[in-house]
Design a protein around this motif. Structure first.
Motif, PDB file in Angstrom:
ATOM      1  N   THR A  80      -3.287  21.327   9.748  1.00 28.84           N
ATOM      2  CA  THR A  80      -2.649  20.022   9.884  1.00 28.84           C
ATOM      3  C   THR A  80      -3.125  19.112   8.764  1.00 28.84           C
ATOM      4  OG1 THR A  80      -4.399  19.224  11.339  1.00 28.84           O
ATOM      5  CG2 THR A  80      -2.418  20.096  12.399  1.00 28.84           C
ATOM      6  N   VAL A  81      -2.342  18.094   8.503  1.00 30.59           N
ATOM      7  CA  VAL A  81      -2.707  17.072   7.531  1.00 30.59           C
ATOM      8  C   VAL A  81      -2.531  15.722   8.218  1.00 30.59           C
ATOM      9  CG1 VAL A  81      -2.218  16.044   5.281  1.00 30.59           C
ATOM     10  CG2 VAL A  81      -1.980  18.519   5.590  1.00 30.59           C
ATOM     11  N   GLU A  82      -3.609  14.981   8.325  1.00 30.01           N
ATOM     12  CA  GLU A  82      -3.578  13.666   8.959  1.00 30.01           C
ATOM     13  C   GLU A  82      -2.838  12.662   8.069  1.00 30.01           C
ATOM     14  OE1 GLU A  82      -4.549  12.837  12.050  1.00 30.01           O
ATOM     15  OE2 GLU A  82      -4.969  14.959  12.322  1.00 30.01           O
ATOM     16  N   PRO A  83      -2.238  11.631   8.661  1.00 31.60           N
ATOM     17  CA  PRO A  83      -1.486  10.644   7.878  1.00 31.60           C
ATOM     18  C   PRO A  83      -2.265  10.039   6.715  1.00 31.60           C
ATOM     19  CG  PRO A  83      -1.129  10.290  10.209  1.00 31.60           C
ATOM     20  CD  PRO A  83      -2.179  11.361  10.089  1.00 31.60           C
ATOM     21  N   SER A  84      -3.559   9.792   6.907  1.00 29.08           N
ATOM     22  CA  SER A  84      -4.365   9.160   5.853  1.00 29.08           C
ATOM     23  C   SER A  84      -4.549  10.075   4.640  1.00 29.08           C
ATOM     24  CB  SER A  84      -5.736   8.750   6.401  1.00 29.08           C
ATOM     25  OG  SER A  84      -6.434   9.896   6.865  1.00 29.08           O
ATOM     26  N   ALA A  85      -4.326  11.375   4.804  1.00 31.06           N
ATOM     27  CA  ALA A  85      -4.502  12.328   3.703  1.00 31.06           C
ATOM     28  C   ALA A  85      -3.210  12.590   2.925  1.00 31.06           C
ATOM     29  CB  ALA A  85      -5.048  13.643   4.240  1.00 31.06           C
ATOM     30  N   ILE A  86      -2.099  11.979   3.361  1.00 24.92           N
ATOM     31  CA  ILE A  86      -0.821  12.174   2.681  1.00 24.92           C
ATOM     32  C   ILE A  86      -0.661  11.079   1.629  1.00 24.92           C
ATOM     33  CG2 ILE A  86       1.687  12.315   2.930  1.00 24.92           C
ATOM     34  CD1 ILE A  86       1.195  13.124   5.873  1.00 24.92           C
ATOM     35  N   PRO A  87      -0.590  11.459   0.345  1.00 22.29           N
ATOM     36  CA  PRO A  87      -0.441  10.438  -0.696  1.00 22.29           C
ATOM     37  C   PRO A  87       0.924   9.747  -0.604  1.00 22.29           C
ATOM     38  CG  PRO A  87      -0.323  12.644  -1.646  1.00 22.29           C
ATOM     39  CD  PRO A  87      -0.646  12.812  -0.208  1.00 22.29           C
ATOM     40  N   THR A  88       0.959   8.486  -1.026  1.00 23.55           N
ATOM     41  CA  THR A  88       2.197   7.716  -0.972  1.00 23.55           C
ATOM     42  C   THR A  88       2.550   7.168  -2.347  1.00 23.55           C
ATOM     43  OG1 THR A  88       1.019   5.682  -0.402  1.00 23.55           O
ATOM     44  CG2 THR A  88       1.820   7.016   1.427  1.00 23.55           C
ATOM     45  N   VAL A  89       3.833   6.904  -2.524  1.00 27.29           N
ATOM     46  CA  VAL A  89       4.350   6.260  -3.728  1.00 27.29           C
ATOM     47  C   VAL A  89       5.232   5.106  -3.266  1.00 27.29           C
ATOM     48  CG1 VAL A  89       5.817   6.521  -5.768  1.00 27.29           C
ATOM     49  CG2 VAL A  89       4.320   8.401  -5.065  1.00 27.29           C
ATOM     50  N   SER A  90       4.964   3.902  -3.764  1.00 23.91           N
ATOM     51  CA  SER A  90       5.790   2.748  -3.428  1.00 23.91           C
ATOM     52  C   SER A  90       6.986   2.696  -4.368  1.00 23.91           C
ATOM     53  CB  SER A  90       4.993   1.450  -3.551  1.00 23.91           C
ATOM     54  OG  SER A  90       3.957   1.429  -2.596  1.00 23.91           O
ATOM     55  N   LEU A  91       8.150   2.587  -3.778  1.00 24.24           N
ATOM     56  CA  LEU A  91       9.398   2.442  -4.525  1.00 24.24           C
ATOM     57  C   LEU A  91      10.078   1.177  -4.058  1.00 24.24           C
ATOM     58  CD1 LEU A  91      10.757   6.101  -4.220  1.00 24.24           C
ATOM     59  CD2 LEU A  91       9.561   5.091  -6.153  1.00 24.24           C
ATOM     60  N   GLU A  92      11.019   0.693  -4.836  1.00 25.76           N
ATOM     61  CA  GLU A  92      11.769  -0.483  -4.428  1.00 25.76           C
ATOM     62  C   GLU A  92      12.449  -0.188  -3.091  1.00 25.76           C
ATOM     63  OE1 GLU A  92      15.562  -3.036  -5.932  1.00 25.76           O
ATOM     64  OE2 GLU A  92      14.182  -2.263  -7.452  1.00 25.76           O
ATOM     65  N   GLY A  93      12.112  -0.954  -2.077  1.00 27.93           N
ATOM     66  CA  GLY A  93      12.729  -0.774  -0.772  1.00 27.93           C
ATOM     67  C   GLY A  93      12.002   0.160   0.172  1.00 27.93           C
ATOM     68  N   GLY A  94      10.855   0.698  -0.214  1.00 28.74           N
ATOM     69  CA  GLY A  94      10.174   1.578   0.718  1.00 28.74           C
ATOM     70  C   GLY A  94       8.991   2.315   0.138  1.00 28.74           C
ATOM     71  N   VAL A  95       8.448   3.176   0.950  1.00 30.92           N
ATOM     72  CA  VAL A  95       7.298   3.992   0.583  1.00 30.92           C
ATOM     73  C   VAL A  95       7.662   5.447   0.857  1.00 30.92           C
ATOM     74  CG1 VAL A  95       4.887   4.538   1.138  1.00 30.92           C
ATOM     75  CG2 VAL A  95       5.649   2.163   1.114  1.00 30.92           C
ATOM     76  N   VAL A  96       7.313   6.336  -0.068  1.00 35.44           N
ATOM     77  CA  VAL A  96       7.562   7.764   0.083  1.00 35.44           C
ATOM     78  C   VAL A  96       6.228   8.462   0.333  1.00 35.44           C
ATOM     79  CG1 VAL A  96       8.361   9.859  -1.079  1.00 35.44           C
ATOM     80  CG2 VAL A  96       9.574   7.698  -1.450  1.00 35.44           C
ATOM     81  N   ARG A  97       6.175   9.304   1.354  1.00 37.84           N
ATOM     82  CA  ARG A  97       5.006  10.140   1.615  1.00 37.84           C
ATOM     83  C   ARG A  97       5.248  11.469   0.913  1.00 37.84           C
ATOM     84  NH1 ARG A  97       1.775   7.897   5.170  1.00 37.84           N
ATOM     85  NH2 ARG A  97       2.598   6.227   6.434  1.00 37.84           N
ATOM     86  N   VAL A  98       4.360  11.839   0.010  1.00 37.82           N
ATOM     87  CA  VAL A  98       4.533  13.046  -0.804  1.00 37.82           C
ATOM     88  C   VAL A  98       3.765  14.187  -0.136  1.00 37.82           C
ATOM     89  CG1 VAL A  98       4.330  14.045  -3.115  1.00 37.82           C
ATOM     90  CG2 VAL A  98       4.696  11.584  -2.859  1.00 37.82           C
ATOM     91  N   ILE A  99       4.515  15.051   0.568  1.00 40.79           N
ATOM     92  CA  ILE A  99       3.853  16.156   1.263  1.00 40.79           C
ATOM     93  C   ILE A  99       3.890  17.455   0.471  1.00 40.79           C
ATOM     94  CG2 ILE A  99       4.181  15.148   3.547  1.00 40.79           C
ATOM     95  CD1 ILE A  99       6.477  17.093   3.994  1.00 40.79           C
TER      96      ILE A  99
END
Length: 141
Positions: A113-132
């Motif tokens: 499993t991968v906990e939410p805090s370990a999933i890197p994110t990228v901020s884009l205009e209008g939202g955030v993408v979780r890069v799994i």
């Protein structure tokens, strides 16, 4: 040997209200009862609620949204899933099934499993993408 698309399925489950949460100390209350898999990779991404997993390797786990679990089932595994979200709260998620290469179909099964805090994110205009998986904007999943 014929070429085969590795993509087998993408399934959305929910959003739906939970009928009740069960812990890792019981085999009761699974939304999807015990069943086998062989020769595939399965990724479950929980958007909201709590994921719950048990398998024939002895793994028992609940994991929080927006986290994910993966199973590389290789030579085979039996597992059950669901039933981790408290009663009345919403459960929502996705599963992706991929066919393993023939050379790996007899590999030993693996789970994690991968906990939410370990999933890197990228901020884009209008939202955030979780890069799994893969990469986006220089961020590796």
């Amino acid at each position: 040997e014929k070429e085969c698309d590795p993509f087998l399925m993408c399934d959305e489950f929910g959003p739906m209200p939970s009928t009740g949460a069960y812990g890792n100390d019981t085999d009761e209350g699974f939304d999807v009862p015990w069943h086998p898999h062989h020769g595939m990779e399965i990724l479950s991404y929980i958007v909201e609620g709590v994921g719950r997993h048990a398998d024939s390797m002895g793994n028992r786990e609940c994991y929080q949204s927006p986290g994910f679990q993966w199973m590389s089932v290789g030579s085979g595994i039996e597992h059950a899933e669901g039933g981790g979200t408290p009663a009345g709260e919403s459960t929502h998620g996705f599963q992706i099934w991929l066919r393993m290469p023939v050379a790996n179909m007899d590999d030993d099964p693996r789970y994690g499993t991968v906990e939410p805090s370990a999933i890197p994110t990228v901020s884009l205009e209008g939202g955030v993408v979780r890069v799994i998986a893969g990469s986006l904007g220089g961020v590796e999943g």
